[in-house]
Design a protein around this motif. Structure first.
Motif, mmCIF file in Angstrom:
data_model
loop_
_atom_site.group_PDB
_atom_site.id
_atom_site.type_symbol
_atom_site.label_atom_id
_atom_site.label_comp_id
_atom_site.label_asym_id
_atom_site.label_seq_id
_atom_site.Cartn_x
_atom_site.Cartn_y
_atom_site.Cartn_z
ATOM 1 N N UNK A 133 0.818 -1.210 0.000
ATOM 2 C CA UNK A 133 0.000 0.000 0.000
ATOM 3 C C UNK A 133 0.856 1.265 0.000
ATOM 4 N N UNK A 134 2.034 1.191 0.599
ATOM 5 C CA UNK A 134 2.936 2.344 0.571
ATOM 6 C C UNK A 134 3.393 2.627 -0.855
ATOM 7 N N UNK A 135 3.711 1.587 -1.605
ATOM 8 C CA UNK A 135 4.144 1.778 -2.988
ATOM 9 C C UNK A 135 2.990 2.313 -3.845
ATOM 10 N N UNK A 136 1.780 1.854 -3.565
ATOM 11 C CA UNK A 136 0.627 2.402 -4.281
ATOM 12 C C UNK A 136 0.420 3.878 -3.948
ATOM 13 N N UNK A 137 0.648 4.221 -2.690
ATOM 14 C CA UNK A 137 0.493 5.615 -2.272
ATOM 15 C C UNK A 137 1.507 6.517 -2.959
ATOM 16 N N UNK A 138 2.714 6.005 -3.165
ATOM 17 C CA UNK A 138 3.722 6.790 -3.865
ATOM 18 C C UNK A 138 3.341 6.988 -5.328
ATOM 19 N N UNK B 150 -9.708 4.207 2.816
ATOM 20 C CA UNK B 150 -9.407 3.114 3.730
ATOM 21 C C UNK B 150 -9.258 1.823 2.939
ATOM 22 N N UNK B 151 -8.331 0.987 3.374
ATOM 23 C CA UNK B 151 -8.126 -0.314 2.756
ATOM 24 C C UNK B 151 -8.203 -1.355 3.859
ATOM 25 N N UNK B 152 -9.144 -2.281 3.738
ATOM 26 C CA UNK B 152 -9.301 -3.338 4.726
ATOM 27 C C UNK B 152 -8.869 -4.656 4.105
ATOM 28 N N UNK B 153 -7.984 -5.357 4.802
ATOM 29 C CA UNK B 153 -7.451 -6.606 4.285
ATOM 30 C C UNK B 153 -7.686 -7.699 5.310
#
Length: 246
Positions: free
Chosen positions: A38-43, A67-70
């Motif tokens: 998710x950090x890479x997606x945020x970048x 929000x992302x729920x896993x």
């Protein structure tokens, strides 16, 4: 936030670089790969998100609210909430030229949140105190241009073709030319005649920058920068829409 048992605790933090390397601690093998992803997606999309890792076998769900729920089958049975906050460099505004329009673009670009780089052969940095970087040549590589780089050629008839030739090989860069319709046509024809750039590169040039055909130099600079800001926000909005499932 944590619901024990978890190996992470409230206040734990990490830095995740664009290469995916993690420095710090946000939990073990169950949470780390998910948060890294998710950090890479945020970048990529520039959006912060709250990542919820819960003990469930339900499929991953992306909420439109950021929000992302896993669901995970991690044996510990705990739950984590990790806030992912992308830290991105400021966009880069490259201005070619040394006249009033170029000076105004540097001042206004800085005020609008851009890193600014002025290109002008023989330029003295002391003459352009508002610029973050002043390069006395047309070689922009020292400014490290990237995908969020915007160039405006405000050379006003001086070395127009040379400036465009220097900027166009940087394919991620948006390039605009301040010129009247007639002058722009002559510059583009001159570029073709020089043979240093091909037709797809010439087609990338936006002109007249800001849609302005006449007016004071400072007015032209205002409209040229407003066009860049508008286009940049449009692209970011499109990227965010694409990143949010419907």
């Amino acid at each position: 936030r944590c619901d024990p048992p978890t190996s992470a605790h409230p206040g734990d933090a990490a830095v995740i670089g664009a290469d995916g390397e993690l420095r710090g601690w946000i939990g073990g093998s169950c949470s780390e790969p998910l948060v890294r992803r998710e950090a890479l997606r945020a970048l990529e999309d520039g959006l912060p998100r709250l990542v919820r890792i819960v003990p469930a076998e339900s499929p991953e769900h992306h909420a439109a609210s950021g929000e992302v729920t896993v669901g995970t089958t991690c044996p510990s049975g705990g739950a984590l909430e990790v806030f992912v906050d992308p830290q991105l460099p400021r966009p880069l505004l490259v201005v070619a030229g040394g006249g009033p329009a170029a000076r105004a673009l540097i001042v206004m670009g800085s005020a609008a949140g851009f890193r600014t780089c002025l290109l002008h052969p023989g330029a003295d940095p002391r003459d352009y105190p508002a610029a973050d970087m002043v390069l006395p040549t047309l070689d922009v590589r020292a400014a490290n241009p990237g995908p969020d780089t915007w160039a405006i050629v405000a050379t006003m008839g001086h070395y127009d073709e040379e400036a465009l030739e220097a900027l166009l090989p940087h394919t991620d860069m948006d390039v605009a030319l301040v010129a009247s319709v007639r002058r722009a046509a002559a510059v583009l024809d001159g570029l073709r005649a020089r043979g240093a750039v091909d037709e797809p590169m010439v087609a990338r040039i936006r002109t007249p920058a800001g849609g302005m055909r006449a007016g004071r130099q400072e007015e032209i600079a205002v409209l040229a920068l407003a066009e860049v800001v508008t286009m940049r926000h449009s692209r970011r909005d499109a990227a965010r829409t694409a990143a949010t499932p419907g």
